[in-house]
Design a protein around this motif. Structure first.
Motif, mmCIF file in Angstrom:
data_model
loop_
_atom_site.group_PDB
_atom_site.id
_atom_site.type_symbol
_atom_site.label_atom_id
_atom_site.label_comp_id
_atom_site.label_asym_id
_atom_site.label_seq_id
_atom_site.Cartn_x
_atom_site.Cartn_y
_atom_site.Cartn_z
ATOM 1 N N PRO A 1 -23.738 -68.630 78.263
ATOM 2 C CA PRO A 1 -23.845 -67.932 79.555
ATOM 3 C C PRO A 1 -22.800 -66.833 79.692
ATOM 4 C CG PRO A 1 -22.768 -70.044 79.868
ATOM 5 C CD PRO A 1 -23.221 -69.995 78.425
ATOM 6 N N GLN A 2 -23.163 -65.780 80.384
ATOM 7 C CA GLN A 2 -22.259 -64.678 80.693
ATOM 8 C C GLN A 2 -22.186 -64.530 82.212
ATOM 9 O OE1 GLN A 2 -20.467 -62.989 78.504
ATOM 10 N NE2 GLN A 2 -21.383 -63.901 76.673
ATOM 11 N N TYR A 3 -21.002 -64.698 82.751
ATOM 12 C CA TYR A 3 -20.825 -64.652 84.200
ATOM 13 C C TYR A 3 -20.170 -63.337 84.591
ATOM 14 C CZ TYR A 3 -21.684 -69.646 83.736
ATOM 15 O OH TYR A 3 -22.240 -70.858 83.432
ATOM 16 N N PRO A 4 -20.869 -62.468 85.299
ATOM 17 C CA PRO A 4 -20.272 -61.186 85.708
ATOM 18 C C PRO A 4 -19.201 -61.391 86.765
ATOM 19 C CG PRO A 4 -22.418 -61.459 86.728
ATOM 20 C CD PRO A 4 -22.256 -62.611 85.775
ATOM 21 N N VAL A 5 -18.200 -60.532 86.737
ATOM 22 C CA VAL A 5 -17.131 -60.557 87.743
ATOM 23 C C VAL A 5 -17.410 -59.450 88.751
ATOM 24 C CG1 VAL A 5 -14.665 -60.312 88.150
ATOM 25 C CG2 VAL A 5 -15.482 -61.461 86.080
ATOM 26 N N PRO B 1 -13.859 -63.193 79.529
ATOM 27 C CA PRO B 1 -14.705 -62.406 78.623
ATOM 28 C C PRO B 1 -15.300 -61.137 79.216
ATOM 29 C CG PRO B 1 -15.128 -64.736 78.325
ATOM 30 C CD PRO B 1 -14.185 -64.625 79.480
ATOM 31 N N PRO B 2 -15.741 -61.102 80.488
ATOM 32 C CA PRO B 2 -16.372 -59.862 80.967
ATOM 33 C C PRO B 2 -15.409 -58.721 81.253
ATOM 34 C CG PRO B 2 -17.083 -61.781 82.253
ATOM 35 C CD PRO B 2 -15.886 -62.182 81.464
ATOM 36 N N ASP C 1 -18.302 -63.464 70.222
ATOM 37 C CA ASP C 1 -18.348 -62.200 70.952
ATOM 38 C C ASP C 1 -18.797 -61.024 70.096
ATOM 39 O OD1 ASP C 1 -17.309 -63.500 73.238
ATOM 40 O OD2 ASP C 1 -15.281 -63.288 72.451
ATOM 41 N N ALA C 2 -19.137 -61.274 68.842
ATOM 42 C CA ALA C 2 -19.547 -60.207 67.924
ATOM 43 C C ALA C 2 -18.469 -59.134 67.786
ATOM 44 C CB ALA C 2 -20.862 -59.570 68.378
#
Length: 329
Positions: free
Chosen positions: A40-44, A124-125, A200-201
């Motif tokens: 999952p990617q959670y935007p800030v 991460p974001p 994260d590539a």
């Protein structure tokens, strides 16, 4: 599972398989699906203007501040991305030298014990431009103002050629040291690179390739590119300032005594809770600094490069004089 170290790779791989190669449905007590779920990617969310989170902590010895100018995390997969990273590192290195002079040899009242800038990665974001501050007691506002002034000075006028030259040599010296000691490097750094590559590539070029690219790219970075990095410190939006300061009390005699001495030196009155600026005060600081008429940063007069050049010039003059004298005889 990432394993890095000086060991028999086949034996370690076999041990990892023995310990972790279990059918997902047989894992106890929490069986797992055969297919791994998407990460999952959670935007800030963006921050309107400036947000300040202030607190007092009786366990702190001195006040601390962390200012983040939030911005999305950028990719790190190509040589162009690595050039951007080196440009930001070059800015931080040159700017830190100025901040050190403000700490050791302030041109006005001393406001900070220490201050530094970096490109951080708290989540991460995000990859914000961050400023860490350790101000003197009761001088958080003054410390913020002086640092904002220096950022604004770089935005308008940039750095001197000698400042960037020293910063480049410093960074190249670090890469050279890493390359020389590559066989003694800690395995933790390699493991972190591999985790970033998988999750994260992110590029994981290794010490030798990093040093080679840095030696090629760093000398080509222009002054204008480094100036542009200062504009990433946008104090008008997406700014989060976290401040923690100890309260004056008998349980913290050092901070309390320093606060009293500082107030007496500045003909003021010590406060039970030292200055904790709110968002409106910080926004006013930003507006005032943006409207100030700033003088250029003074040219270094006694750095190592200048001293060596003066010695060579003096030696050349002496030799020229000796040759003229010998010709006259």
């Amino acid at each position: 599972v990432v394993a890095v170290g000086d060991f028999d790779g086949a034996a370690v791989a076999a041990k990892v398989q023995e310990l972790f190669d279990i059918p997902p449905g047989e894992i106890s007590p929490l069986p797992r699906d055969p297919e791994a779920p998407e990460r999952p990617q959670y935007p800030v969310p963006e921050t309107p203007g400036i947000v300040v989170a202030s607190s007092t902590d009786p366990e702190l010895s001195f006040a601390q501040g962390l200012l983040d100018c939030k911005r999305p995390r950028k990719s790190f997969t190509t040589v162009h991305d690595y050039r951007r990273y080196l440009t930001e590192e070059l800015f931080h290195r040159a700017f830190s030298s100025r901040l050190l002079k403000l700490t050791v040899e302030p041109r006005g009242p001393r406001n900070v014990f220490s201050v530094s800038t970096e490109t951080s990665e708290p989540v991460p974001p995000l990859s914000p431009m961050s400023i860490s501050i350790a101000p003197l007691p009761g001088r958080m506002c003054q410390a913020l103002r002086s640092i904002m002034q220096e950022v604004e000075r770089v935005k308008r006028m940039g750095f001197h050629k000698s400042e960037l030259s020293r910063a480049k040599r410093s960074i190249l010296a670090e890469f050279e040291e890493q390359y020389i000691e590559r066989e003694q490097s800690s395995s933790d750094a390699f493991a972190e690179d591999y985790v970033g590559l998988i999750l994260d590539a992110a590029a994981s070029p290794g010490i030798e390739e990093r040093a080679r690219v840095a030696a090629t790219v760093l000398p080509t970075i222009l002054h204008e590119e480094v100036m542009q990095v200062a504009k990433e410190f946008d104090f008008t939006k997406n700014v989060v300032l976290k401040i923690a300061t100890p309260a004056m009390s008998v349980r913290n005699p050092l901070y309390t005594l320093w606060s009293i001495l500082g107030a007496a030196w500045n003909l003021g009155v010590p406060k039970p809770k030292m200055d904790l600026p709110d968002a409106a005060q910080v926004a006013e600081l930003v507006r005032c600094v943006a409207a100030e008429n700033l003088e250029p940063w003074p040219q270094d007069e006694d750095d190592v490069e200048t001293r060596l050049r003066r010695r060579f010039e003096a030696c050349a003059e002496r030799r020229k004089g000796a040759e003229v004298a010998a010709a006259g005889l």
